[in-house]
Motif scaffolding. Structure first.
Motif, mmCIF file in Angstrom:
data_model
loop_
_atom_site.group_PDB
_atom_site.id
_atom_site.type_symbol
_atom_site.label_atom_id
_atom_site.label_comp_id
_atom_site.label_asym_id
_atom_site.label_seq_id
_atom_site.Cartn_x
_atom_site.Cartn_y
_atom_site.Cartn_z
ATOM 1 N N ASP A 1 0.833 -1.017 0.051
ATOM 2 C CA ASP A 1 -0.055 0.099 -0.070
ATOM 3 C C ASP A 1 0.857 1.196 0.117
ATOM 4 N N LEU A 2 2.028 1.200 0.601
ATOM 5 C CA LEU A 2 2.754 2.358 0.795
ATOM 6 C C LEU A 2 3.628 2.421 -0.667
ATOM 7 N N VAL A 3 3.858 1.490 -1.289
ATOM 8 C CA VAL A 3 4.743 1.883 -2.609
ATOM 9 C C VAL A 3 3.410 2.350 -3.551
ATOM 10 N N GLU A 4 2.248 1.781 -3.270
ATOM 11 C CA GLU A 4 1.375 2.237 -4.278
ATOM 12 C C GLU A 4 0.981 3.711 -4.235
ATOM 13 N N ASP A 5 0.900 4.200 -2.890
ATOM 14 C CA ASP A 5 0.438 5.540 -2.838
ATOM 15 C C ASP A 5 1.691 6.443 -3.312
ATOM 16 N N ILE A 6 3.007 6.000 -3.187
ATOM 17 C CA ILE A 6 4.100 6.638 -3.507
ATOM 18 C C ILE A 6 4.132 6.806 -5.245
ATOM 19 N N ILE A 7 3.723 5.792 -5.748
ATOM 20 C CA ILE A 7 3.587 5.847 -6.917
ATOM 21 C C ILE A 7 2.664 6.560 -7.745
ATOM 22 N N LYS A 8 1.499 6.766 -6.897
ATOM 23 C CA LYS A 8 0.570 7.886 -7.534
ATOM 24 C C LYS A 8 0.893 9.142 -6.975
ATOM 25 N N THR A 9 1.624 9.594 -5.975
ATOM 26 C CA THR A 9 2.208 10.757 -5.865
ATOM 27 C C THR A 9 3.169 11.182 -6.814
ATOM 28 N N PHE A 10 4.110 10.353 -7.186
ATOM 29 C CA PHE A 10 4.990 10.436 -8.028
ATOM 30 C C PHE A 10 4.489 10.830 -9.397
ATOM 31 N N GLU A 11 3.577 10.042 -10.035
ATOM 32 C CA GLU A 11 3.214 10.149 -11.407
ATOM 33 C C GLU A 11 2.459 11.386 -11.491
ATOM 34 N N ASP A 12 1.649 11.568 -10.313
ATOM 35 C CA ASP A 12 1.091 13.019 -10.402
ATOM 36 C C ASP A 12 1.932 14.333 -10.625
ATOM 37 N N LYS A 13 3.145 14.099 -10.209
ATOM 38 C CA LYS A 13 4.187 15.319 -9.914
ATOM 39 C C LYS A 13 5.460 15.037 -10.956
ATOM 40 N N CYS A 14 5.300 14.012 -11.664
ATOM 41 C CA CYS A 14 6.488 13.839 -12.495
ATOM 42 C C CYS A 14 6.973 14.737 -13.516
ATOM 43 N N GLY A 15 7.707 15.740 -12.862
ATOM 44 C CA GLY A 15 8.293 17.004 -13.810
ATOM 45 C C GLY A 15 8.550 18.041 -12.839
ATOM 46 N N LEU A 16 9.516 18.707 -13.027
ATOM 47 C CA LEU A 16 9.735 19.956 -11.994
ATOM 48 C C LEU A 16 9.146 21.112 -12.661
#
Length: 760
Positions: A370-385
């Protein structure tokens, strides 16, 4: 915030010039050793042996007795060998020099029948050489260790109550495991253990040596001897007897448990009847919840390489597979570089929440998934600076083109808001020293172990609290700079005195502004952006006035950690990990047959140099695996299994039979897809289109790599729990061999081909 113990505070006063009574100084270095503060103990002993700042009683003799002098020199050497603030390349040699200069230690065996050196001195010399072997996998160090231990053993087991004898037996088994004269060495080791079991117990019945029953190491020596003979019941008996009659320092529990586990693994290697250490280890942890699997596995380290957001996404796929395998709970050290630091820090702050909210026994495989799934969602939503100014998501290259190199400090707030603040509410600024993990179920009163410290207490947890290392490179010195949650500075591990004459910037503990003194702290965003400050794209992160110089204090300039070590393996080895997992998604050297212009040569030369460093790092890990310093090594990378056909010269008549090429590489990824993924750009762009395919590649390669390299390590992985991931559709496409998805696959290949170019 790092807080000094009373013992360390007293040592600092002495080292800064305060004189102390002689008796207090002997108590001080002993106490520092028990707190594992070997660096401070070394420095105290160095001054004490020179008689500096020592208040002697009026009745004290002018010079210490021969026995006292010998003991202090021995302990000075021991603490020098164990001081991790000294480079591994020099501390063991310096320790031997202390024994050579102070006590006349020689590397050769005296011709006289009676050795002039005490077994205690020879035992410490043997231990120093054994630690040098553990650091560099040089067989001659192990042979030299055996030489010193045997010299002590031949003086008689009663002389040092079995210390050099039991270590002689252990090193014999280590050498036997390397495949040289195996049967003879194991027979010798067995005879020594039988002699120990015969001669030591009667000593406890004599008035002059009955005190041995109050010594933990005496019981441990007998327990190890019986374990080596396969007599588990007798080994448990001596462990339980030692626990009943002694109270050893807390750290000796772990040392004993790991020594017994290492011995059992040596003797069980290739055996059809492996030794079961569970009864012994259970006695050691006293039914207090210690994790037996983790003792069998050892210290596990995970390295996440640099390589921009491509690397970040690849690592997320790797984390997903390791979560399913229940491996993440074992990770004691997390060493990250550049793009790996961005996602590694994200994983750490999410894990921090989980470990602080749940007791060790309440955590399971599903929690990590569940933790990894959550950070995948966070990262994909923010993937770019984003551009530091408000606006739409933009390519980093587009911003660089417009503004020139970006300021690392300008990006700090951006990266914190996008990735870390959602997990650390109400804790701004995100100071590194506030990110230590405080577990809810730690009992500081158990054996007076004090506040939770991952280095000291992880061995009793099923779910480890990992040490986070964010790696950067110091432009001033050319060394590896590391940020942890307790300190920052240059690691001494990989420095070699013989070839490196540049001063090392010593580790600095974090400190807030106090008593008018300037603070020395950094935020998580600063540490991450220093690690990811690609030269020419992002300006160096500058730490002002941290170190003195001849004039004004100079500024430390930090750039991307990949300049020094793009895989992050140095951090794992420096922390004595013996199971190493490296996720390498860095950009690798590609063949270039084009004609290079004069301005292209420097960049190409730098790429060649980086590839050479990468290969040298892998060669070091592989040699440690062959030398059995590593129990396991998983090294996965994006070009793994891609065939590189040799090119013959024009007119070459030699025949060459290339190996048959299959649709899938050995990792199980379609060859055409993996080739394009390996060429994908490695910057900090928006990767939304390619994200699922990169994660799926990392997942599949971790799946294959674990099965190939680590599946045989007992206790590392429990029952697998398969999960449905958002990249499963991409995974099916990149691992499928059917033709039903041919059109879709062609579109994906074209998209990945375009993705190899820098977006503008």
């Amino acid at each position: 915030m790092h807080q000094e113990s009373p013992t360390v505070a007293k040592a600092l006063r002495y080292l800064r010039g305060e004189s102390l009574p002689l008796g207090e100084l002997d108590e001080l270095w002993e106490a520092l050793k028990n707190e594992l503060e070997f660096g401070y103990a070394r420095k105290v002993l160095a001054l004490l042996n020179r008689g500096v700042q020592v208040i002697k009683p009026a009745s004290a003799p002018a010079n210490p007795s021969k026995t006292t002098r010998r003991k202090r020199i021995e302990q000075h050497a021991l603490c020098t060998s164990k001081d991790v603030d000294l480079s591994a390349a020099i501390r063991h040699d310096e320790a031997l020099e202390i024994l050579q200069d102070g006590l006349g230690l020689t590397s050769w065996e005296p011709a006289d029948a009676e050795d002039e050196l005490k077994p205690e001195t020879l035992g410490i010399a043997g231990g120093i050489c054994k630690r040098s072997y553990e650091a560099f996998a040089q067989r001659e160090d192990l042979e030299q260790s055996l030489h010193y231990y045997e010299r002590g053993y031949r003086q008689g087991i009663e002389k040092d109550f079995g210390y050099t004898a039991i270590n002689t037996a252990f090193v014999l088994d280590q050498l036997a495991a390397l495949g040289d004269d195996t049967e003879n060495r194991r027979r010798r080791a067995r005879r020594i253990r039988e002699e120990i079991c015969e001669k030591l117990p009667p000593l406890t019945r004599a008035d002059s040596t009955a005190w041995l029953l109050g010594e933990w190491w005496f019981h441990v020596t007998l327990a190890e001897a019986y374990l080596g003979l396969g007599d588990i019941d007798a080994s448990v008996h001596w462990v339980e007897k030692g626990l009943q009659q002694t109270k050893p320092p807390y750290w000796e529990y772990e040392t004993t448990a790991r020594q017994f586990t290492a011995l059992a693994q040596l003797l069980s290697d290739g055996s059809t009847d492996p030794i079961d250490t569970k009864p012994i280890l259970q006695a050691l942890v006293e039914d207090s919840g210690g994790d037996l699997d983790s003792l069998k596995v050892g210290r596990v380290g995970l390295a996440l390489s640099g390589g921009g957001f491509r690397a970040s996404l690849y690592h997320l796929g790797v984390l997903a597979r390791l979560a399913e395998l229940d491996v993440l709970r074992h990770v004691s050290v997390l060493s990250c570089v550049s793009g790996g630091s961005i996602v590694g820090a994200l994983y750490y702050v999410a894990l921090r929440n989980m470990l602080q909210e749940k007791a060790d026994a309440e955590l399971g495989t599903r929690d990590y998934i569940d933790l990894v799934e959550d950070i995948i969602k966070t990262f994909e939503d923010k993937c770019g600076l984003r551009d530091p100014s408000p606006g739409k998501m933009k390519s980093l290259w587009r911003v660089v083109k417009k503004k020139g190199a970006l300021s690392a400090e300008d990006l700090v707030r951006n990266v914190e808001e996008q990735f870390y603040l959602p997990y650390i509410q109400g804790e701004e600024p995100l100071w590194m020293d506030r990110l230590a993990i405080a577990v809810p179920d730690h009992d500081p009163t158990w054996h007076d172990q004090g506040p939770f410290n991952p280095k000291r207490h992880n061995w009793r947890r099923a779910n480890k609290v990992p040490a986070l290392i964010l790696n950067a490179t110091t432009i001033n010195t050319g060394h590896c700079w590391q940020f942890t949650v307790s300190s920052m500075g240059e690691t001494p591990f990989a420095l070699h005195k013989a070839v490196d004459s540049v001063p090392r910037l010593r580790r600095a503990w974090y400190r807030a502004d106090t008593d008018g003194r300037p603070g020395r702290r950094v935020t998580l965003g600063q540490a991450v952006m220093a690690s990811a400050a690609v030269p020419g794209v992002i300006e160096p992160l500058v730490l002002k006035g941290l170190y003195p110089s001849e004039g004004d204090p100079y500024d430390v300039m930090l750039v991307d950690g990949g300049v020094y070590d793009n895989e992050g393996a140095v951090g794992l080895l420096a922390n004595e990990c013996n199971v190493v997992l490296v996720s390498d998604a860095a950009g690798q050297l590609m063949a270039d047959h084009s004609e290079l212009g004069i301005w292209s040569y420097p960049g190409r030369a730098l790429t060649v140099l980086m590839e050479r460093i990468r290969q040298a790092g892998y060669a070091d890990l592989a040699s440690r695996l062959r030398g059995r310093l590593l129990r396991g090594l998983m090294f996965i990378h994006m070009k793994e299994g891609l065939y590189a056909e040799p090119i013959g010269w024009r007119g070459c008549q030699e025949t060459y039979e290339p190996p048959p090429l299959t649709k899938l590489t050995p990792a199980g990824v379609r060859r055409d897809v993996q080739e394009r993924l390996a060429h994908l750009r490695t910057d900090l762009d928006d990767f939304k289109k390619e994200a699922d395919y990169v994660m799926a590649c990392g997942y599949q390669m971790a799946k294959n790599g674990f099965t190939r390299s680590l599946a045989t390590i007992d206790g590392l992985s429990r029952a697998e729990e398969k999960h449905t991931w958002r990249f499963d559709e991409a995974l099916a496409l990149i691992t499928g061999t059917g033709e039903n998805e041919a059109k879709e696959r062609e579109d994906v290949l074209a998209m990945l081909e375009r993705g190899s170019k820098v977006q503008t």
